[in-house]
Design an enzyme around this catalytic site. Structure first.
Site, mmCIF file in Angstrom:
data_model
loop_
_atom_site.group_PDB
_atom_site.id
_atom_site.type_symbol
_atom_site.label_atom_id
_atom_site.label_comp_id
_atom_site.label_asym_id
_atom_site.label_seq_id
_atom_site.Cartn_x
_atom_site.Cartn_y
_atom_site.Cartn_z
ATOM 1 N N LYS A 39 2.655 14.227 6.290
ATOM 2 C CA LYS A 39 1.409 15.251 6.636
ATOM 3 C C LYS A 39 0.047 14.800 6.604
ATOM 4 C CE LYS A 39 0.594 15.349 1.557
ATOM 5 N NZ LYS A 39 0.782 16.143 0.259
ATOM 6 N N ARG A 137 -0.112 26.380 -8.572
ATOM 7 C CA ARG A 137 -0.496 26.338 -7.179
ATOM 8 C C ARG A 137 0.284 26.872 -6.204
ATOM 9 N NH1 ARG A 137 -1.581 20.467 -4.417
ATOM 10 N NH2 ARG A 137 0.721 21.002 -3.820
ATOM 11 N N TYR A 269 -31.706 3.284 4.456
ATOM 12 C CA TYR A 269 -32.238 4.526 4.164
ATOM 13 C C TYR A 269 -32.669 4.735 2.599
ATOM 14 C CZ TYR A 269 -30.791 7.204 8.278
ATOM 15 O OH TYR A 269 -30.644 7.407 9.689
ATOM 16 N N MET A 317 -24.405 6.800 8.592
ATOM 17 C CA MET A 317 -23.220 7.256 9.469
ATOM 18 C C MET A 317 -22.568 6.334 10.081
ATOM 19 S SD MET A 317 -23.613 10.462 11.789
ATOM 20 C CE MET A 317 -24.594 11.514 10.830
HETATM 21 C C1 LIG Z 1 2.051 15.412 -0.544
HETATM 22 C C2 LIG Z 1 3.075 15.863 -1.185
HETATM 23 C C3 LIG Z 1 4.119 14.976 -1.505
HETATM 24 C C4 LIG Z 1 3.809 13.451 -1.518
HETATM 25 O O1 LIG Z 1 3.383 13.040 -2.608
HETATM 26 P P1 LIG Z 1 2.868 11.481 -2.957
HETATM 27 O O2 LIG Z 1 2.226 11.292 -4.226
HETATM 28 O O3 LIG Z 1 2.090 11.064 -1.814
HETATM 29 O O4 LIG Z 1 4.097 10.766 -2.794
HETATM 30 C C5 LIG Z 1 5.478 15.512 -2.017
HETATM 31 N N1 LIG Z 1 5.413 16.633 -2.131
HETATM 32 C C6 LIG Z 1 4.618 17.680 -1.867
HETATM 33 C C7 LIG Z 1 4.809 19.041 -2.027
HETATM 34 C C8 LIG Z 1 3.170 17.272 -1.388
HETATM 35 O O5 LIG Z 1 2.193 18.010 -1.010
#
Ligand SMILES: *Cc1c(COP(=O)(O)O)cnc(C)c1O
Length: 376
Positions: A39, A137, A269, A317
Site C-alpha cells: 500500500k 477502527r 529562516y 521547502m
Molecule cells: C499496513 C498494514 C499492514 C502492514 O503493517 P506493517 O506494520 O507495516 O507490517 C498489515 N495489515 C494491515 C491491515 C495494514 O493496514
C-alpha cells in the site's frame, strides 16, 4: 566524490526487497502464506517495481489499501491475488470486480450489497471479512452469531478469508494484543463450528512476526515494514526479534553550494542558528517538500564525507543547510546521504523519526514524488 545525477533521489534495492521477503518466509515456514503489503506506493518505495519483484520471488498475494492502488498494479501487469484492505466506497465496487481485486468487507451490510453486485455481474466474488477484535477502527464488531447468519445468507459470495488487525502488537507492557488474539480466535472457532471455514485467516503484521506472536500467525501473515527492512523496537519484555531484515532505501541529495560564514552569522529562516565560530556550510538540494521533516531543523543529521554532519537552521521547502566544517573538500554537485550508509556510518528511518518526533513509517511515506526513485 561521485557527482550527483539528480537534486535528490532514493535508491531502492530490489534485491533487498527479495531478501527481506525471503527472511519473513523463513521465519513463518512453508505452510504460512506471506502477503507483502504494498500500500501507499509500497511505503513510497514504488509499488510497481516492488510488486513486480515480489511476484517474481513467488508472492501469490499482495495487499494494497484501496481500489485505485489495486487497479494501478493490474494495469502494470501484476497477476497475483490482490487484497484491498482499507475498505472501498460504493463508487469503487465495480472496479474491484472488473480488475479481479479481492475486497475486505468491514461490515455485515456490505456482505449483502456485494452479493447483489455479484449476482448482477454474474461473476464469482470472493471476499475477506475483517473483524474488529479490539483495535476500534475498521472491521465488524458484530457477535459471531450475526456474522454466521450474514455469511451463510450470501450464497453467491465466497468468504475466503477472515482477518483482524492489532493495535499494539510490539508493546509487551500491555495485554491488548492477547485480548485481540483471544477475541479473533473465538470468532474463528465459532465460524468453524457453524461449518464456515474460510481458506485463510490472518492477523499478523510485521510486529507479530518479529516478536514471535505465533498464536496470531494462523495461515497467512501481512508484513509491510519488514519487507522494506524495518521492525519497530518493542516495548517491555519482548522475545528476541526473529527477523533479520535490512533497509531497502537510501536517500541522497546533491550539494548546491558550499560557503564560509563568519562567527555570528545567522543561518536560514527565522535566524534559528547563529554560527558560534567561523564555519563552512553546505546548502543541500532537499527540503520539507521532498519529505525531509521540518522538525529536523537544528537537530537532524546527514552523512557528508563519510561523517555525520548536523543540520543547522530551519529545514526549508527546497533546501537544507548543514555544517560542513569537517569536510573542506565538499563541493557543488557532491552527494550527501540523508538515509542510508557511507562506510560504517549509517542513518535509518527510525533514527530520523526519533529526532523528528514521529514514526519510521511516516518518514518513509513522507519522501515525496519529487525525489527520483532509482532501482538497483
Ligand atoms: C499496513 C498494514 C499492514 C502492514 O503493517 P506493517 O506494520 O507495516 O507490517 C498489515 N495489515 C494491515 C491491515 C495494514 O493496514
Amino acid at each position: 566524490m561521485a557527482t550527483s545525477p539528480y537534486r535528490s533521489w532514493a535508491e531502492v534495492s530490489l534485491d533487498q526487497i527479495a531478501a527481506n521477503f525471503r527472511a519473513v518466509r523463513e521465519v513463518v515456514g512453508p505452510t504460512i502464506e506471506v502477503m507483502p503489503v504494498v500500500k501507499a506506493d509500497a511505503y513510497r518505495h514504488g509499488a510497481v517495481p516492488v510488486s513486480q519483484r515480489l511476484q517474481k520471488e513467488g508472492a501469490r498475494w499482495l495487499a494494497v489499501s484501496n481500489v485505485e492502488e489495486g487497479v494501478a498494479l493490474r494495469d502494470a501487469g501484476i497477476r497475483t491475488r490482490i487484497l484491498v484492505m482499507a475498505d472501498f466506497l460504493p463508487v469503487g465496487r465495480l472496479a474491484l470486480i472488473e480488475h479481479n481485486l479481492t475486497p475486505v468487507l468491514h461490515g455485515l451490510a456490505d456482505v449483502s450489497e456485494l452479493e447483489a453486485l455479484a449476482l448482477r455481474t454474474g461473476k464469482p466474488v470472493r471476499y475477506h471479512l475483517k473483524v474488529d477484535s479490539g483495535m476500534g477502527r475498521l472491521g465488524t464488531r458484530c457477535p459471531s452469531r450475526e456474522i454466521i447468519e450474514a455469511v451463510s445468507r450470501a450464497r453467491a459470495l465466497e468468504l475466503e478469508g477472515l482477518m483482524t488487525h492489532f493495535a499494539s502488537v510490539s508493546d509487551f507492557t500491555s495485554r491488548q494484543t492477547e485480548e485481540q488474539v483471544a477475541c479473533f480466535s473465538q470468532i474463528c472457532s465459532d465460524l468453524r463450528q457453524a461449518g464456515i471455514a474460510p481458506a485463510l485467516c490472518h492477523a499478523s503484521s510485521t510486529g507479530a512476526i518479529a516478536y514471535d506472536r505465533r498464536e496470531a500467525w494462523h495461515n497467512m501473515v501481512r508484513p509491510g515494514h519488514a519487507v522494506y527492512g524495518y521492525t519497530s523496537p518493542a516495548r517491555g519484555p519482548a522475545p528476541l526479534n526473529l527477523l533479520s531484515v535490512k533497509p531497502v532505501m537510501s536517500w541522497k541529495a546533491a550539494v548546491l553550494t558550499v560557503k564560509d560564514v563568519p562567527a555570528g552569522a545567522l543561518i536560514g529562516y527565522g535566524g534559528m542558528f547563529r554560527a558560534p565560530r567561523p564555519m563552512r556550510i553546505a546548502v543541500l538540494a532537499v527540503g520539507y517538500a521532498d519529505g525531509l521533516p521540518h522538525r529536523l531543523s537544528n537537530r537532524g543529521k546527514v552523512i557528508a564525507c563519510g561523517r555525520l554532519a548536523p543540520i543547522i537552521g530551519a529545514v526549508s521547502m527546497d533546501v537544507t543547510t548543514i555544517d560542513a566544517s569537517h569536510c573542506p573538500e565538499l563541493k557543488q554537485g557532491d552527494t550527501v546521504t540523508l538515509l542510508g550508509a557511507e562506510g560504517a556510518i549509517r542513518i535509518d528511518a527510525q533514527e530520523i523519526a526519533k529526532l523528528a518526533g514521529t514514526i519510521s513509517y511516516s518518514v518513509l511515506c513522507g519522501i515525496s514524488s519529487r525525489v527520483k526513485r532509482v532501482y538497483l
